[in-house]
Enzyme design. Structure first.
Site, mmCIF file in Angstrom:
data_model
loop_
_atom_site.group_PDB
_atom_site.id
_atom_site.type_symbol
_atom_site.label_atom_id
_atom_site.label_comp_id
_atom_site.label_asym_id
_atom_site.label_seq_id
_atom_site.Cartn_x
_atom_site.Cartn_y
_atom_site.Cartn_z
ATOM 1 N N ASP A 1 0.872 -1.169 0.000
ATOM 2 C CA ASP A 1 0.000 0.000 0.000
ATOM 3 C C ASP A 1 0.911 1.221 0.000
ATOM 4 O O ASP A 1 2.121 1.109 0.254
ATOM 5 C CB ASP A 1 -0.891 -0.040 1.246
ATOM 6 N N LYS B 1 -10.857 -0.082 -1.954
ATOM 7 C CA LYS B 1 -10.782 -0.917 -0.764
ATOM 8 C C LYS B 1 -11.984 -0.603 0.154
ATOM 9 O O LYS B 1 -12.388 0.550 0.209
ATOM 10 C CB LYS B 1 -9.469 -0.640 -0.021
ATOM 11 N N ASP C 1 -0.361 4.957 1.066
ATOM 12 C CA ASP C 1 -0.724 5.861 2.167
ATOM 13 C C ASP C 1 -0.739 5.122 3.494
ATOM 14 O O ASP C 1 -1.436 4.119 3.660
ATOM 15 C CB ASP C 1 -2.099 6.477 1.905
ATOM 16 N N SER D 1 -2.733 1.186 -4.456
ATOM 17 C CA SER D 1 -2.998 2.371 -3.644
ATOM 18 C C SER D 1 -4.355 2.976 -3.950
ATOM 19 O O SER D 1 -4.838 2.930 -5.083
ATOM 20 C CB SER D 1 -1.914 3.430 -3.911
ATOM 21 N N ASP E 1 -1.803 -1.014 6.327
ATOM 22 C CA ASP E 1 -1.928 -0.384 7.648
ATOM 23 C C ASP E 1 -3.365 -0.204 8.097
ATOM 24 O O ASP E 1 -3.658 -0.259 9.282
ATOM 25 C CB ASP E 1 -1.242 0.984 7.640
#
Length: 212
Positions: free
Chosen positions: A7, A138, A9, A105, A163
Protein backbone atom coordinates in the site's frame (compact mmCIF):
# COMPACT_ATOMS: atom_id res chain seq x y z
CA UNK A 1 6.15 -15.85 -2.11
CA UNK A 2 6.06 -14.72 -5.74
CA UNK A 3 5.57 -11.02 -5.04
CA UNK A 4 5.09 -8.38 -2.37
CA UNK A 5 2.47 -5.68 -2.90
CA UNK A 6 2.70 -2.46 -0.89
CA UNK A 7 0.00 0.00 0.00
CA UNK A 8 1.16 3.62 -0.27
CA UNK A 9 -0.72 5.86 2.17
CA UNK A 10 0.10 5.00 5.76
CA UNK A 11 2.69 2.38 4.75
CA UNK A 12 5.29 4.20 2.65
CA UNK A 13 4.02 7.74 3.09
CA UNK A 14 2.71 9.31 6.29
CA UNK A 15 -0.02 10.90 4.24
CA UNK A 16 -3.14 10.14 6.26
CA UNK A 17 -2.65 13.21 8.50
CA UNK A 18 -2.23 15.34 5.36
CA UNK A 19 -5.30 13.81 3.69
CA UNK A 20 -7.33 14.41 6.86
CA UNK A 21 -6.17 18.02 7.20
CA UNK A 22 -6.81 18.84 3.53
CA UNK A 23 -10.19 17.11 3.25
CA UNK A 24 -11.44 18.33 6.64
CA UNK A 25 -10.63 21.94 5.69
CA UNK A 26 -12.17 21.47 2.23
CA UNK A 27 -15.41 20.14 3.73
CA UNK A 28 -15.63 23.04 6.19
CA UNK A 29 -14.82 25.63 3.53
CA UNK A 30 -17.52 24.38 1.18
CA UNK A 31 -20.44 23.98 3.58
CA UNK A 32 -20.13 20.35 4.66
CA UNK A 33 -19.99 18.78 8.12
CA UNK A 34 -17.12 16.47 9.07
CA UNK A 35 -18.34 13.52 11.16
CA UNK A 36 -16.43 11.68 13.95
CA UNK A 37 -16.02 8.57 11.79
CA UNK A 38 -15.32 10.37 8.52
CA UNK A 39 -11.56 9.80 8.38
CA UNK A 40 -11.81 6.07 9.12
CA UNK A 41 -14.53 5.69 6.49
CA UNK A 42 -12.47 7.52 3.87
CA UNK A 43 -9.35 5.38 4.27
CA UNK A 44 -9.12 3.02 1.31
CA UNK A 45 -11.85 4.60 -0.78
CA UNK A 46 -11.12 5.36 -4.42
CA UNK A 47 -11.12 8.98 -5.57
CA UNK A 48 -14.64 8.72 -6.99
CA UNK A 49 -15.90 7.07 -3.80
CA UNK A 50 -14.47 9.60 -1.34
CA UNK A 51 -15.48 12.56 -3.52
CA UNK A 52 -19.07 11.27 -3.57
CA UNK A 53 -18.93 10.76 0.19
CA UNK A 54 -17.72 14.33 0.81
CA UNK A 55 -20.59 15.52 -1.37
CA UNK A 56 -22.96 13.57 0.91
CA UNK A 57 -21.46 15.42 3.89
CA UNK A 58 -22.89 18.61 2.41
CA UNK A 59 -20.08 19.95 0.22
CA UNK A 60 -21.82 22.19 -2.31
CA UNK A 61 -19.88 20.99 -5.35
CA UNK A 62 -20.17 18.11 -7.80
CA UNK A 63 -18.04 15.07 -6.85
CA UNK A 64 -15.67 15.52 -9.80
CA UNK A 65 -15.05 19.14 -8.74
CA UNK A 66 -14.44 17.98 -5.17
CA UNK A 67 -11.91 15.42 -6.37
CA UNK A 68 -10.01 17.95 -8.48
CA UNK A 69 -9.92 20.51 -5.68
CA UNK A 70 -8.67 18.10 -3.02
CA UNK A 71 -6.10 16.40 -5.26
CA UNK A 72 -4.76 19.79 -6.38
CA UNK A 73 -4.20 20.70 -2.74
CA UNK A 74 -2.57 17.35 -1.98
CA UNK A 75 -0.23 17.73 -4.97
CA UNK A 76 0.74 21.19 -3.76
CA UNK A 77 1.55 19.82 -0.32
CA UNK A 78 3.63 17.02 -1.83
CA UNK A 79 5.55 19.50 -3.97
CA UNK A 80 6.67 21.13 -0.72
CA UNK A 81 7.52 17.80 0.95
CA UNK A 82 6.65 14.12 0.58
CA UNK A 83 6.24 12.78 4.14
CA UNK A 84 7.94 9.40 3.73
CA UNK A 85 7.62 7.09 6.71
CA UNK A 86 10.80 5.95 8.53
CA UNK A 87 12.39 3.01 6.75
CA UNK A 88 10.12 3.21 3.70
CA UNK A 89 12.78 3.75 1.03
CA UNK A 90 15.12 1.26 2.68
CA UNK A 91 12.42 -1.44 2.91
CA UNK A 92 11.46 -1.13 -0.75
CA UNK A 93 15.07 -1.18 -1.94
CA UNK A 94 15.91 -4.05 0.43
CA UNK A 95 13.13 -6.26 -0.94
CA UNK A 96 13.39 -5.25 -4.60
CA UNK A 97 16.48 -7.37 -5.10
CA UNK A 98 14.76 -10.50 -3.76
CA UNK A 99 11.11 -10.43 -4.80
CA UNK A 100 8.88 -8.83 -7.43
CA UNK A 101 7.25 -5.70 -6.01
CA UNK A 102 3.87 -4.15 -6.75
CA UNK A 103 1.84 -1.30 -5.34
CA UNK A 104 -1.95 -1.07 -4.85
CA UNK A 105 -3.00 2.37 -3.64
CA UNK A 106 -6.17 4.33 -3.10
CA UNK A 107 -4.34 7.49 -4.13
CA UNK A 108 -4.96 8.88 -7.61
CA UNK A 109 -2.34 8.06 -10.23
CA UNK A 110 -1.11 11.67 -10.19
CA UNK A 111 -0.10 11.45 -6.51
CA UNK A 112 1.34 7.94 -6.77
CA UNK A 113 3.71 9.12 -9.49
CA UNK A 114 4.70 12.25 -7.55
CA UNK A 115 5.60 10.18 -4.47
CA UNK A 116 7.52 7.44 -6.27
CA UNK A 117 9.44 9.95 -8.39
CA UNK A 118 10.35 12.05 -5.36
CA UNK A 119 11.49 8.98 -3.41
CA UNK A 120 13.40 7.51 -6.38
CA UNK A 121 11.45 4.26 -6.09
CA UNK A 122 9.55 4.07 -9.36
CA UNK A 123 11.96 1.58 -10.93
CA UNK A 124 11.57 -0.80 -7.96
CA UNK A 125 7.96 -1.68 -8.79
CA UNK A 126 6.95 -4.07 -11.55
CA UNK A 127 3.35 -2.76 -11.38
CA UNK A 128 1.53 0.07 -9.67
CA UNK A 129 -2.26 0.35 -9.46
CA UNK A 130 -4.51 3.21 -8.41
CA UNK A 131 -8.05 2.34 -7.37
CA UNK A 132 -9.07 4.94 -9.96
CA UNK A 133 -8.09 2.25 -12.46
CA UNK A 134 -10.38 -0.51 -11.10
CA UNK A 135 -14.11 -0.79 -10.48
CA UNK A 136 -14.08 -0.64 -6.68
CA UNK A 137 -11.86 0.78 -3.97
CA UNK A 138 -10.78 -0.92 -0.76
CA UNK A 139 -12.11 -2.94 1.10
CA UNK A 140 -12.99 -4.60 -2.23
CA UNK A 141 -10.05 -6.68 -3.53
CA UNK A 142 -10.00 -5.11 -7.01
CA UNK A 143 -6.77 -3.10 -6.66
CA UNK A 144 -4.76 -6.01 -5.28
CA UNK A 145 -6.13 -8.42 -7.86
CA UNK A 146 -5.21 -5.99 -10.65
CA UNK A 147 -1.68 -5.59 -9.26
CA UNK A 148 -1.25 -9.37 -9.29
CA UNK A 149 -2.62 -9.56 -12.84
CA UNK A 150 -0.20 -6.90 -14.07
CA UNK A 151 2.71 -8.75 -12.45
CA UNK A 152 1.44 -12.06 -13.91
CA UNK A 153 1.42 -13.79 -10.51
CA UNK A 154 -1.18 -15.70 -8.52
CA UNK A 155 -2.61 -13.49 -5.73
CA UNK A 156 -2.30 -16.46 -3.37
CA UNK A 157 1.46 -16.29 -3.90
CA UNK A 158 1.63 -12.65 -2.82
CA UNK A 159 2.19 -10.85 0.45
CA UNK A 160 0.52 -7.47 0.94
CA UNK A 161 1.78 -4.76 3.30
CA UNK A 162 -1.04 -2.69 4.76
CA UNK A 163 -1.93 -0.38 7.65
CA UNK A 164 -5.65 0.42 7.54
CA UNK A 165 -8.79 -1.61 8.24
CA UNK A 166 -10.06 -1.34 4.67
CA UNK A 167 -6.64 -2.10 3.25
CA UNK A 168 -6.22 -5.23 5.37
CA UNK A 169 -9.68 -6.41 4.35
CA UNK A 170 -8.95 -5.69 0.68
CA UNK A 171 -5.70 -7.65 0.52
CA UNK A 172 -7.17 -10.54 2.50
CA UNK A 173 -10.19 -10.69 0.19
CA UNK A 174 -7.77 -10.90 -2.75
CA UNK A 175 -6.32 -14.08 -1.25
CA UNK A 176 -2.99 -12.57 -0.24
CA UNK A 177 -1.14 -13.06 3.00
CA UNK A 178 -1.29 -9.74 4.79
CA UNK A 179 1.44 -8.07 6.81
CA UNK A 180 0.05 -5.29 8.98
CA UNK A 181 2.18 -2.29 9.91
CA UNK A 182 -0.37 -0.30 11.94
CA UNK A 183 -0.20 3.48 11.97
CA UNK A 184 -0.21 4.66 15.62
CA UNK A 185 -2.59 7.56 14.91
CA UNK A 186 -5.00 5.53 12.74
CA UNK A 187 -4.91 1.96 14.09
CA UNK A 188 -6.96 -0.66 12.26
CA UNK A 189 -10.06 -2.17 13.82
CA UNK A 190 -9.41 -5.36 15.81
CA UNK A 191 -11.41 -7.53 13.42
CA UNK A 192 -9.39 -6.24 10.46
CA UNK A 193 -6.07 -6.66 12.28
CA UNK A 194 -7.06 -10.26 13.04
CA UNK A 195 -6.84 -10.97 9.29
CA UNK A 196 -3.10 -10.27 9.28
CA UNK A 197 -0.57 -13.06 8.82
CA UNK A 198 2.05 -10.96 10.61
CA UNK A 199 1.91 -7.68 12.56
CA UNK A 200 5.11 -5.62 12.48
CA UNK A 201 6.08 -2.60 14.58
CA UNK A 202 7.62 -0.83 11.59
CA UNK A 203 9.13 -1.25 8.14
CA UNK A 204 12.58 -2.02 9.55
CA UNK A 205 11.20 -5.45 10.48
CA UNK A 206 10.12 -6.17 6.89
CA UNK A 207 12.88 -8.36 5.47
CA UNK A 208 13.31 -10.91 2.72
CA UNK A 209 13.84 -13.59 5.38
CA UNK A 210 10.37 -12.86 6.76
CA UNK A 211 8.79 -13.25 3.32
CA UNK A 212 10.60 -16.51 2.63
Amino acid sequence: MEACVFDLDGVLVDSEPVWEEVRRAFVAEHGGTWQPDTQSRLMGMSTAEWAAYLHELGVRMAPDEIARGVVDQMAARYRDEVPLLPGAVEAVRRLSGHVTLGLASSSPRRLIDVVLDAAGLKECFAATVSTEEVARGKPAPDGYLEAARRMDVDPRGCVAVEDSSNGLRSAYAAGMRVIAVPHPRYPPAPDALALAWRVLPGLDALTSDLLS
